[in-house]
Write a protein that holds these residues in place. Structure first.
Motif, PDB file in Angstrom:
ATOM      1  N   ARG A  39       0.698  -1.271   0.030  1.00 23.92           N
ATOM      2  CA  ARG A  39      -0.033   0.123   0.115  1.00 23.92           C
ATOM      3  C   ARG A  39       0.882   1.296   0.111  1.00 23.92           C
ATOM      4  NH1 ARG A  39      -4.409  -1.059   3.911  1.00 23.92           N
ATOM      5  NH2 ARG A  39      -5.263  -2.197   2.400  1.00 23.92           N
ATOM      6  N   GLY A  80      -3.303   6.911   5.555  1.00 19.78           N
ATOM      7  CA  GLY A  80      -3.776   6.739   7.012  1.00 19.78           C
ATOM      8  C   GLY A  80      -2.928   5.782   7.782  1.00 19.78           C
ATOM      9  N   ALA A 113     -12.460  -2.136   1.948  1.00 17.94           N
ATOM     10  CA  ALA A 113     -11.388  -2.392   2.778  1.00 17.94           C
ATOM     11  C   ALA A 113     -11.573  -1.974   4.281  1.00 17.94           C
ATOM     12  CB  ALA A 113     -10.040  -1.899   2.222  1.00 17.94           C
ATOM     13  N   GLY A 116      -6.546   4.872  14.116  1.00 16.52           N
ATOM     14  CA  GLY A 116      -6.053   5.957  12.974  1.00 16.52           C
ATOM     15  C   GLY A 116      -5.900   5.282  11.747  1.00 16.52           C
ATOM     16  N   GLN A 117      -5.910   3.875  11.432  1.00 16.34           N
ATOM     17  CA  GLN A 117      -5.652   3.622  10.175  1.00 16.34           C
ATOM     18  C   GLN A 117      -6.868   3.202   9.491  1.00 16.34           C
ATOM     19  OE1 GLN A 117      -2.761   0.324  10.586  1.00 16.34           O
ATOM     20  NE2 GLN A 117      -1.919   1.245  12.049  1.00 16.34           N
ATOM     21  N   VAL A 118      -7.318   4.018   8.467  1.00 16.54           N
ATOM     22  CA  VAL A 118      -8.512   3.748   7.667  1.00 16.54           C
ATOM     23  C   VAL A 118      -7.804   3.432   6.128  1.00 16.54           C
ATOM     24  CG1 VAL A 118     -10.596   4.560   6.913  1.00 16.54           C
ATOM     25  CG2 VAL A 118      -9.695   5.180   9.087  1.00 16.54           C
ATOM     26  N   PRO A 119      -7.843   2.300   5.838  1.00 17.29           N
ATOM     27  CA  PRO A 119      -7.358   2.205   4.179  1.00 17.29           C
ATOM     28  C   PRO A 119      -8.061   2.921   3.220  1.00 17.29           C
ATOM     29  CG  PRO A 119      -8.350   0.145   5.352  1.00 17.29           C
ATOM     30  CD  PRO A 119      -8.462   1.132   6.321  1.00 17.29           C
ATOM     31  N   ALA A 120      -7.642   3.100   2.104  1.00 22.08           N
ATOM     32  CA  ALA A 120      -8.459   3.375   1.086  1.00 22.08           C
ATOM     33  C   ALA A 120      -8.942   2.219   0.562  1.00 22.08           C
ATOM     34  CB  ALA A 120      -7.422   3.843  -0.061  1.00 22.08           C
ATOM     35  N   GLY A 143      -7.300   5.845  -2.453  1.00 23.00           N
ATOM     36  CA  GLY A 143      -6.227   7.111  -2.349  1.00 23.00           C
ATOM     37  C   GLY A 143      -6.735   8.484  -1.572  1.00 23.00           C
ATOM     38  N   GLY A 156      -7.640  11.859   0.250  1.00 18.03           N
ATOM     39  CA  GLY A 156      -8.243  12.222   1.499  1.00 18.03           C
ATOM     40  C   GLY A 156      -7.508  11.652   2.514  1.00 18.03           C
ATOM     41  N   PRO A 160      -7.066  10.334   6.551  1.00 18.47           N
ATOM     42  CA  PRO A 160      -7.837   8.755   7.103  1.00 18.47           C
ATOM     43  C   PRO A 160      -9.373   9.199   7.802  1.00 18.47           C
ATOM     44  CG  PRO A 160      -5.478   9.132   7.710  1.00 18.47           C
ATOM     45  CD  PRO A 160      -5.692  10.166   6.953  1.00 18.47           C
ATOM     46  N   ARG A 209     -11.686   9.717   5.193  1.00 18.46           N
ATOM     47  CA  ARG A 209     -12.108   8.266   4.545  1.00 18.46           C
ATOM     48  C   ARG A 209     -13.084   7.696   5.632  1.00 18.46           C
ATOM     49  NH1 ARG A 209      -7.094   7.766   2.200  1.00 18.46           N
ATOM     50  NH2 ARG A 209      -6.086   6.973   4.073  1.00 18.46           N
ATOM     51  N   LEU A 249      -6.435 -14.561 -15.738  1.00 21.05           N
ATOM     52  CA  LEU A 249      -5.297 -14.555 -15.096  1.00 21.05           C
ATOM     53  C   LEU A 249      -5.416 -13.809 -13.831  1.00 21.05           C
ATOM     54  CD1 LEU A 249      -3.240 -13.148 -18.138  1.00 21.05           C
ATOM     55  CD2 LEU A 249      -3.857 -15.323 -17.524  1.00 21.05           C
ATOM     56  N   ARG A 255      -3.585 -15.335 -10.548  1.00 22.75           N
ATOM     57  CA  ARG A 255      -2.530 -14.688  -9.707  1.00 22.75           C
ATOM     58  C   ARG A 255      -2.974 -14.883  -8.119  1.00 22.75           C
ATOM     59  NH1 ARG A 255       0.659 -10.497  -9.846  1.00 22.75           N
ATOM     60  NH2 ARG A 255       0.324 -10.066 -11.931  1.00 22.75           N
ATOM     61  N   GLN A 309      -1.367 -16.809  -5.157  1.00 21.63           N
ATOM     62  CA  GLN A 309      -1.084 -15.874  -3.884  1.00 21.63           C
ATOM     63  C   GLN A 309      -1.677 -16.724  -2.589  1.00 21.63           C
ATOM     64  OE1 GLN A 309      -3.100 -12.184  -4.330  1.00 21.63           O
ATOM     65  NE2 GLN A 309      -1.556 -11.104  -5.096  1.00 21.63           N
ATOM     66  N   ARG A 339       5.063 -17.351 -15.371  1.00 20.47           N
ATOM     67  CA  ARG A 339       4.474 -17.327 -13.768  1.00 20.47           C
ATOM     68  C   ARG A 339       4.609 -18.869 -13.266  1.00 20.47           C
ATOM     69  NH1 ARG A 339       0.650 -13.704 -12.091  1.00 20.47           N
ATOM     70  NH2 ARG A 339       1.535 -14.563  -9.935  1.00 20.47           N
TER      71      ARG A 339
END
Lengths: 408, 408
Positions: A354, A375, B34, B66-70, B76, B78, B80, B83, B278, B282, B286, B313
């Motif tokens: 990220r 964030g 997310a 305090g962690q607000v993912p995009a 992306g 703004g 946290p 968001r 594909l 992937r 993973q 791959r």
């Protein structure tokens, strides 16, 4: 004329004596005659020839320290003494009929050159064959073998029982590769070989080399005479067999090792589950030449050998000329393209990923702004940036974070 | 009814409360939301739902440290805080319209089951998705999901823009795999997916699972309605999206992770250079699921993605049902077949190879006789036998040398 201090003979005369000794061996012994090869490697061509002419079986046995291998065409049976005796019989039967000077004159008349190690035109790639290197080579055509068999020589081989699909691929790969300055090495056979040669002949400035199993006076197969004549006129024909030699199964298999050794990569375009082309691939692999294979429909038996090579032998899947070039020395190894980078990115933790994603592609960004954007706490961003920098994915300069060229 | 000593609530009631909370989340949030996933993972479904109902943006921010993912659909931009605020807006806009009991009644009427972790039918394979595991699953059909998604589930996926070649391969692979007791997992789309499902439906005792991107009340694509209805009647349809959800691009991508997670191997039958299939490959990679790909003509753009997977791959080339079975747990890894043994033999020195070749396939032989047979000194034969024994290729017992099962 300088004298070799360790050898009082005139070096030119010595080299020509060596040529005649090796030429004689090529007249006496099949490429697969393991006793002849062992005698040559241990004693030298000329000393081995003396034994072939005059030794008793016991003397040959002694000269080889009692080790007389079974030769491929005559496997297994008998004691070492019996094998030494049979080897001498084989050689002497032919030796009686050998007239080296007549053979050289005949070759000269046909503009066939007889090459041995030490000749400028001898391709150094053949040294990789070590004890199975040919006694000599017979070549015919305007090109120089050492140049054709250089860094940009690749073999395109495959089944005689080819499909229109395989022939199309062989000729377009051949044309594109030759057009890019490469030499298409193949065996002059029907099917894939012929299509690959034809592709190379069609290319501007292309080069192609046909390696034959029989003598150069017997263009084989007959139906490819015109094609082989064109190769002879414009490029080069090659064989390790002297004139008059008919192509046989053993000689085809032995010939395949020359195709593999003279090439920097071998690509099998179309081959059934069992096919001579797979032996060329195996020999190439033993010589550490990269092996490629062209896939085809899984419903086509003519591609089963190619699929087998990719699936079980680690052959590189080849779909287009650029991928053939990639197999040659200096080309990127397969799997090092942008997808491999992608794989590396996939290994990043989601958090590191990220952070990397938030670094703009071209301009830079400050770590503080990065932290705000996604964030994350600044200490987390700092740790992620340190890891990404270690991996060479970003670079930090003062308060700016940038992507490196690898990720930009 | 036993009580969980650490949880004084009635466990059945707790589980049903959890079902309603997770079901509510599936109504509030996209699979790619997310922030919703992070809140659920950190706080639990029910506590997160409390926040969704009542928290201020600052409270949500604090609850998430305090962690607000995009989130993927809103990347992306703004701070946290911004968001967190947008997430609450998204959820509350939908929350107002949610009537969980009505949804459950509707599902019941349609015989759609809502599954959550802890249900017997919940497939443990989904745990591999960790923080991106779905809130709940909606399934419909007579089969049990935990059984279909067991050790013998494989995804057969590929392009919607397929060729007759690709469809033939997909349906015959699907039929053979299902006929061998496997579950064909696919996405119910046109082209390769449909052909794979059809193959499985045609097989005796076959099983197939269609994982849809939209709600189970909206069979999509329309042209596959009949096919999907047959799967629903005989096997199982699955979605993580509640009824009424239209399939969108994001939902297709999110759906692919379920196909990958529910399968023990993913085989791409036909895919262009860029193809949604594909992405499934992937995601499978993973999740450490083996990826296979079916080759095709290099002249067919519809196979370019498959070739890319094999070439770049490390996907295993698959040509027939047995090779698909080999990808599953317990199957031999590709490259461990007889050719790999051949490779090992190729690594032997010529002398060791000659000794091994002289050991008869079934009976034994004495070292002395071996030495005679191949014309080696006994000490050489002894050394070679010691090396071959170390490699597990032969075994010696008294004066008998035998091949081991590996080379016999």
């Amino acid at each position: 004329m300088t004298e070799n201090p360790e050898n009082p003979e005139n070096p030119d005369i010595t080299h020509e004596t060596e040529r005649r000794a090796r030429l004689t061996w090529s007249l006496l012994a099949e490429p697969s005659d393991a006793v002849a090869l062992m005698a040559r490697e241990r004693l030298g061509s000329r000393a081995a020839l003396e034994l072939a002419r005059e030794a008793t079986p016991a003397e040959l046995l002694a000269a080889l320290d009692g080790q007389v291998p079974a030769e491929a065409a005559d496997p297994g049976a008998g004691t070492p003494g019996a094998r030494a005796s049979r080897a001498l019989q084989r050689w002497r039967g032919r030796l009686a009929a050998v007239d080296v000077e007549a053979v050289l004159e005949d070759a000269d008349r046909r503009r066939i050159r007889v090459l041995i190690p030490g000749d400028e035109e001898w391709p150094s790639a053949l040294d990789d064959l070590q004890e199975t290197a040919p006694h000599c080579l017979w070549v015919q055509g305007p090109a120089r073998l050492d140049r054709l068999a250089g860094e940009r020589a690749a073999a395109l081989v495959g089944s005689r029982a080819s499909t229109p699909y395989g022939e199309d691929v062989a000729s377009s790969l051949g044309a594109a590769f030759a057009g890019a300055g490469g030499t298409v090495v193949s065996g002059g056979a029907y099917g894939i070989d012929a299509a690959a040669h034809r592709g190379a002949l069609a290319a501007q400035d292309g080069a192609t080399l046909a390696v034959l199993a029989g003598g150069l006076d017997r263009l084989y197969p007959r139906g490819n005479t015109q094609l082989l004549e064109r190769i002879r006129e414009q490029h080069l024909l090659l064989s390790e067999a002297p004139m008059g030699t008919a192509p046989t199964r053993w000689r085809f298999l032995a010939r395949n090792r020359l195709i593999a050794a003279l090439s920097r990569a071998v690509v099998v375009v179309e081959a059934a589950w069992r096919s001579g082309a797979l032996s060329t691939a195996r020999l190439a692999d033993q010589l550490s030449r990269p092996v490629g294979a062209v896939p085809g429909p899984v419903t086509s038996a003519a591609s089963a050998g190619c699929h087998r090579l990719i699936r079980e032998r680690g052959a590189v899947l080849v779909t287009e000329p650029a991928e053939l070039l990639d197999l040659l020395p200096g080309g990127p190894a397969a799997g090092e393209g942008s997808f491999a980078r992608q794989d590396e990115l996939d290994l990043l933790s989601p958090a590191d990923r990220r952070v990397l994603d938030a670094v703009p592609p071209r301009s830079g960004i400050s770590p503080g702004r990065l932290a705000d954007e996604i964030g994350f706490a600044s200490r987390e961003v700092g740790a992620a940036l340190a890891r990404l920098e270690l991996l060479g994915l970003i670079e930090q300069e003062g308060q700016r974070v940038r992507r490196t060229r690898r990720t930009g």
